[in-house]
Design an enzyme around this catalytic site. Structure first.
Site, PDB file in Angstrom:
ATOM      1  N   ASN A  72       0.853  -1.195   0.000  1.00  0.00           N
ATOM      2  CA  ASN A  72       0.000   0.000   0.000  1.00  0.00           C
ATOM      3  C   ASN A  72       0.886   1.241   0.000  1.00  0.00           C
ATOM      4  O   ASN A  72       2.105   1.133   0.013  1.00  0.00           O
ATOM      5  CB  ASN A  72      -0.962  -0.025   1.195  1.00  0.00           C
ATOM      6  CG  ASN A  72      -0.219  -0.062   2.520  1.00  0.00           C
ATOM      7  OD1 ASN A  72       0.524   0.852   2.847  1.00  0.00           O
ATOM      8  ND2 ASN A  72      -0.387  -1.154   3.266  1.00  0.00           N
TER       9      ASN A  72
ATOM     10  N   LYS B 134     -14.463   1.985  14.889  1.00  0.00           N
ATOM     11  CA  LYS B 134     -13.230   1.177  14.849  1.00  0.00           C
ATOM     12  C   LYS B 134     -12.594   1.094  16.238  1.00  0.00           C
ATOM     13  O   LYS B 134     -12.094   0.054  16.650  1.00  0.00           O
ATOM     14  CB  LYS B 134     -12.259   1.811  13.847  1.00  0.00           C
ATOM     15  CG  LYS B 134     -11.212   0.881  13.320  1.00  0.00           C
ATOM     16  CD  LYS B 134     -10.437   1.502  12.163  1.00  0.00           C
ATOM     17  CE  LYS B 134     -11.029   1.201  10.798  1.00  0.00           C
ATOM     18  NZ  LYS B 134     -10.255   1.760   9.703  1.00  0.00           N
TER      19      LYS B 134
HETATM   20  N1  CTP Z   1      -4.139  -2.745  12.062  1.00  0.00           N
HETATM   21  C1  CTP Z   1      -3.429  -3.814  12.590  1.00  0.00           C
HETATM   22  N2  CTP Z   1      -3.471  -5.026  11.970  1.00  0.00           N
HETATM   23  C2  CTP Z   1      -4.213  -5.216  10.844  1.00  0.00           C
HETATM   24  C3  CTP Z   1      -4.938  -4.123  10.296  1.00  0.00           C
HETATM   25  C4  CTP Z   1      -4.874  -2.901  10.927  1.00  0.00           C
HETATM   26  O1  CTP Z   1      -2.754  -3.644  13.596  1.00  0.00           O
HETATM   27  N3  CTP Z   1      -4.231  -6.390  10.277  1.00  0.00           N
HETATM   28  C5  CTP Z   1      -4.132  -1.468  12.792  1.00  0.00           C
HETATM   29  C6  CTP Z   1      -3.456  -0.327  12.067  1.00  0.00           C
HETATM   30  O2  CTP Z   1      -2.106  -0.257  12.433  1.00  0.00           O
HETATM   31  C7  CTP Z   1      -4.244   0.865  12.580  1.00  0.00           C
HETATM   32  C8  CTP Z   1      -5.613   0.307  12.819  1.00  0.00           C
HETATM   33  O3  CTP Z   1      -5.473  -1.098  12.930  1.00  0.00           O
HETATM   34  O4  CTP Z   1      -3.772   1.303  13.842  1.00  0.00           O
HETATM   35  C9  CTP Z   1      -6.644   0.601  11.785  1.00  0.00           C
HETATM   36  O5  CTP Z   1      -6.167   0.354  10.503  1.00  0.00           O
HETATM   37  P1  CTP Z   1      -7.075   0.666   9.255  1.00  0.00           P
HETATM   38  O6  CTP Z   1      -6.340   0.266   8.028  1.00  0.00           O
HETATM   39  O7  CTP Z   1      -7.636   2.038   9.351  1.00  0.00           O
HETATM   40  O8  CTP Z   1      -8.299  -0.289   9.533  1.00  0.00           O
HETATM   41  P2  CTP Z   1      -8.590  -1.728   9.160  1.00  0.00           P
HETATM   42  O9  CTP Z   1      -8.488  -2.604  10.340  1.00  0.00           O
HETATM   43  O10 CTP Z   1      -7.775  -2.118   7.989  1.00  0.00           O
HETATM   44  O11 CTP Z   1     -10.143  -1.621   8.788  1.00  0.00           O
HETATM   45  P3  CTP Z   1     -10.839  -1.194   7.420  1.00  0.00           P
HETATM   46  O12 CTP Z   1      -9.992  -1.732   6.311  1.00  0.00           O
HETATM   47  O13 CTP Z   1     -12.145  -1.862   7.536  1.00  0.00           O
HETATM   48  O14 CTP Z   1     -10.957   0.287   7.421  1.00  0.00           O
END
Ligand code: CTP
Length: 397
Positions: A208, A337
């Site tokens: 990403n 979240k």
């Molecule tokens: N995060 C994590 N492990 C994952 C996914 C996310 O630790 N497998 C953590 C990220 O470091 C961040 C938070 O969760 O602090 C939110 O990440 P974000 O990408 O905004 O959310 P997602 O969990 O990916 O949810 P969505 O894709 O539904 O927005």
């Protein structure tokens, strides 16, 4: 406060070198030990004898000084101090530092050191304003180098503007701040940062756009407040900060394993942009165009590292901070979240392409806690990091 602190003072070749003599005096008044290094250009402005007499210490000038090498090698010299101060920090020295040059004693010490460095820039206003110097300054800041000044005023060359070296007492104050123990001294803080790379085959991966800039700035800001920082980072664009324990990983699974391995932390900040899915049928060989149609990738969901740590029943950090990268309904999604993942705070940001935040220098965040939300003005990622680090210090110190 500076008693028994050891400063390695590099005096560059600028007219402000005479102020460094006063700086030595001020530091010694505060019982600091000053080891002086004088560049060749610096010796055109102040004499080795006056510098060494004021410092009460041997002066170092040459990279290939066999007597000095026998007594203390340049690597050791670069690491023996509590802080390296470059004053005056000339345009040339800053360029050498930013470029990683090691062609004289000063630049070699600066490249070899693992000690923090404070630069007091000093140069003509046009040189200061030049894009090359500003680029070098940004690089140095990105590397965790501290700066003090320059100030605005009349210059020895007859021009007016920014470029005057900070006054000795201002430099002393910056040294005191750099060496202060800070409110997070003795606290262990975990920071995750950067993207993860999820392999498709040995040569391809899914990634990403995270640069790692925000997580890196947070780790640096926490370390500046005295925290003992473990920095678990995916393959980021920006280098990790100095003065923190760095654990490099590639995938979400590796990041979880690294986070689980870390000894108990009082606070944890999850700034990494972890891939939500990995390719479950990733193979050991490169996928070939073999004429049998398009390959099919199968996905599996990655472990949620933030949620895993937030829901720990034993050894949970007392403050867990997550990020929420959203493109729509930022506050509502981030609030949900926070509850879903079980963390204490969420730093919400809008990562829609129009904001330029993903991969950019600035961030526009809302801090969401159990008490509600706090909208911060758009600011540099370094400033967001400093503000967040100060809040964390308030919460756990
Ligand atoms: N995060 C994590 N492990 C994952 C996914 C996310 O630790 N497998 C953590 C990220 O470091 C961040 C938070 O969760 O602090 C939110 O990440 P974000 O990408 O905004 O959310 P997602 O969990 O990916 O949810 P969505 O894709 O539904 O927005």
């Amino acid at each position: 406060m500076l008693a028994d602190k050891h400063i390695l003072l590099i005096i560059g070749g600028g007219i402000a070198a005479f102020k460094s003599l006063d700086l030595i005096r001020r530091l010694r008044e505060r019982s600091a030990k000053v080891t002086p290094v004088l560049t060749k250009a610096g010796s055109q402005f102040v004499t080795p004898l006056s510098v060494s007499a004021l410092a009460g210490e041997k002066i170092y000038q040459d990279l290939f000084d066999l007597t000095a090498e026998a007594e203390m090698g340049h690597i050791e010299l670069s690491r023996a101090a509590d802080l390296i101060v470059v004053a005056p920090g000339t345009a040339d020295l800053m360029a050498k530092m930013a470029g990683g040059f090691a062609n004289d004693l000063a630049s070699t010490l600066l490249l070899a050191t693992d000690t923090r460095v404070l630069v007091a820039p000093s140069m003509n206003v046009r040189m200061w304003d030049h894009p090359a110097t500003q680029r070098n300054l940004a690089t140095l800041k990105g590397d965790g180098v501290l700066t003090v000044g320059p100030n605005e005023g009349d210059m020895a060359c007859g021009e007016y503007g920014y470029g005057r070296m900070a006054e000795p007492l201002e430099i002393v104050a910056a040294i005191e701040t750099a060496l202060s123990d800070g409110p997070l001294k003795g606290k262990h803080v975990l920071v995750t940062s950067g993207p993860t790379h999820e392999p498709i085959d040995p040569v391809r991966y899914i990634a990403n756009r995270s640069s790692g800039a925000q997580g890196t700035a947070i780790a640096r800001a926490l370390a500046a407040l005295g925290a003992d920082v473990t920095f678990v980072t995916g393959p980021a664009d920006v280098p990790p900060p100095q003065g923190v324990r760095v654990v490099k990983v590639q995938t979400a699974a590796e990041m979880l394993a690294a986070v689980t391995d870390v000894p108990h932390a009082e606070a944890a900040v999850f700034a990494a942009a972890v891939a939500d899915w990995r390719v479950s049928n990733a193979g050991p060989s490169k996928i070939k165009k073999d004429g049998n149609g398009l390959p099919t990738l199968e996905f599996a969901e990655n472990p949620d590292i933030l949620a895993t740590v937030s829901k720990l029943t034993k050894n949970r950090p007392s403050l867990v901070v997550g990020f929420a990268a959203e493109t729509d309904d930022v506050i509502a999604n981030a609030t949900a979240k926070r509850l879903r993942k079980g963390c204490d705070w969420i730093v919400a940001n809008d990562v829609s392409p129009a904001t330029g935040i993903m991969g950019g220098a600035e961030n526009d965040v809302t801090l969401i806690t159990a008490d509600g939300s706090e909208d911060w003005p758009r600011m540099g990622k370094d400033d967001v990091a400093k503000r967040l680090a100060a809040k964390i210090a308030e919460a756990i110190a």
